[in-house]
Design an enzyme around this catalytic site. Structure first.
Site, mmCIF file in Angstrom:
data_model
loop_
_atom_site.group_PDB
_atom_site.id
_atom_site.type_symbol
_atom_site.label_atom_id
_atom_site.label_comp_id
_atom_site.label_asym_id
_atom_site.label_seq_id
_atom_site.Cartn_x
_atom_site.Cartn_y
_atom_site.Cartn_z
ATOM 1 N N SER A 173 0.840 -1.202 0.000
ATOM 2 C CA SER A 173 0.000 0.000 0.000
ATOM 3 C C SER A 173 0.873 1.250 0.000
ATOM 4 C CB SER A 173 -0.911 0.020 1.236
ATOM 5 O OG SER A 173 -1.556 1.274 1.354
ATOM 6 N N ASN A 175 -0.216 4.088 1.031
ATOM 7 C CA ASN A 175 -0.889 5.029 1.926
ATOM 8 C C ASN A 175 -0.491 4.896 3.398
ATOM 9 O OD1 ASN A 175 -2.434 6.138 -0.241
ATOM 10 N ND2 ASN A 175 -3.710 4.301 -0.177
ATOM 11 N N THR A 176 0.416 3.982 3.699
ATOM 12 C CA THR A 176 1.026 3.892 5.023
ATOM 13 C C THR A 176 2.494 4.257 4.855
ATOM 14 O OG1 THR A 176 -0.489 2.169 5.796
ATOM 15 C CG2 THR A 176 1.603 2.398 6.969
ATOM 16 N N ASN A 245 -0.724 -3.994 -6.257
ATOM 17 C CA ASN A 245 -1.582 -3.024 -5.587
ATOM 18 C C ASN A 245 -1.748 -1.791 -6.483
ATOM 19 O OD1 ASN A 245 -2.932 -1.513 -3.487
ATOM 20 N ND2 ASN A 245 -1.838 -2.733 -1.974
#
Length: 372
Positions: A173, A175-176, A245
């Site tokens: 991801s 987004n982390t 992803n």
């Protein structure tokens, strides 16, 4: 697209994208989406990592983050469903708004940040369905503020090994912050060493067969990254790769409304990039290593294209936003029609047939540049 969804979509698209998603989960939960007549074509069965899938089409992680509707999703026609990503502690994720449609591009940008209810809540739901049929994978992640992310993955594997058909380690991801760094070098080696040991230990304690352990990687890689990840996955005995992803690239959506929002891009613009990554991993890993292809699957043709690139199975999510709950059945019907025309005995026969052709093309723009 069904007539009903065609009528409903303009109303849903007037809502915030995350609110519309929540309503779709509620509709499944309450049985407002009727059960589909799933085509049972034995030619679509696929055996991967010790599991036999009734068909190769799966629902990707991210739709059912908290294991609220895995069985309802299976009834849409999916051969398997992956829930999560689940972190040890509940977390709200990033600030809203954090999901943005790009309708002209059949795409979505999200920066959700692993919002989920945590291990305890999700495990309770999975325990309640433990004896139900259907392949349900569990995607585990790390909390944003964790001081030991490897331990978060180990904790997730121990917690869910007995509850899922397979487990996925999600280090892809965007987004982390810093999560994708776990795809690199000694960090990846250390993570996979501990993850495989945790899976083996959990299975030994339960006196059950070991569940397959998959690794989910990003599409924003270099060929050197592909080689290094492949070498480590083979060395540590991971059972398969999920490729890929969302992407940080904005190639193909430049100038579109919402294209400048931060987060990962999914949907149609991701198809070429993710398919190139599938082919690159297939060449690096050889013919026997399981690969699940994700990114831009929206039709039978794109699902077949992922398999031609080297995928054993495929997953989708974003396409549901634009095509509705009839999509899985349409894709399966299209796959069966393809087999009728081609004369192939099984869907497996098309796998890898275009790996060389794909890799002989120019790489997708920016593909050679690894991104953090």
């Amino acid at each position: 697209m069904s007539r009903l969804y065609r009528a409903a979509r303009p109303l849903l698209f007037k809502l915030d994208a995350e609110r519309a998603h929540w309503l779709s989960v509620e509709a499944l939960k309450r049985g407002l989406v009727s059960r589909r007549d799933i085509p049972l074509d034995p030619r679509l069965r696929v055996s991967v990592a010790g599991l036999t899938f009734p068909n190769p089409l799966g629902l990707a992680a991210g739709y059912d983050k908290n294991a609220e509707v895995p069985d309802a999703a299976l009834r849409l026609g999916f051969g398997f469903v992956e829930i999560g990503t689940v972190t040890p502690l509940p977390q709200e994720g990033n600030a809203k708004p954090r999901v943005f449609r790009l309708p002209e591009s059949f795409a979505v940008i999200n920066r959700l940040g692993f919002n989920n209810e945590g291990h305890a809540e999700v495990a309770e739901r999975l325990e309640a369905r433990a004896r139900k049929a259907g392949i349900v994978g569990i995607n585990v992640g790390a909390n944003k503020d964790s001081t030991d992310r490897v331990d978060d993955y180990v904790t997730g594997i121990h917690r869910f090994e007995a509850l899922g058909s397979y487990l996925t380690i999600n280090i892809s991801s965007p987004n982390t912050p810093g999560l994708r760094n776990l795809q690199k070098g000694s960090d990846l080696d250390d993570l996979l060493k501990h993850a495989v040991a945790a899976r083996d230990g959990a299975a030994a304690i339960a006196a059950t067969e070991r569940k397959p352990l998959f690794l989910k990687v990003a599409p924003d890689l270099s060929l050197d990254d592909v080689a290094a990840i492949s070498e480590t996955a083979l060395k540590r005995g991971v059972d398969g790769l999920i490729v890929s992803n969302t992407t940080l690239s904005r190639h193909g959506v430049e100038g579109r409304r919402n294209a400048d929002e931060q987060g990962g891009l999914s949907g149609r613009p991701l198809y070429t990039r993710s398919s190139y990554a599938v082919a690159a991993f297939r060449r690096a890993l050889g013919p026997d290593f399981p690969i699940i292809g994700v990114g831009g699957v929206e039709s039978a043709r794109t699902a077949l294209g992922k398999m031609e690139a080297g995928a054993d199975l495929v997953q989708l999510y974003t396409a549901l936003v634009y095509s509705g709950p009839e999509l899985p059945i349409r894709i399966l019907d299209g796959m069966s029609r393809y087999l009728d025309k081609s004369g192939a005995d099984t869907i497996r026969e098309i796998r890898d047939t275009k790996v060389d052709e794909i890799l002989d093309r120019e790489p997708p723009l920016g593909w050679e540049v690894a991104r953090a």
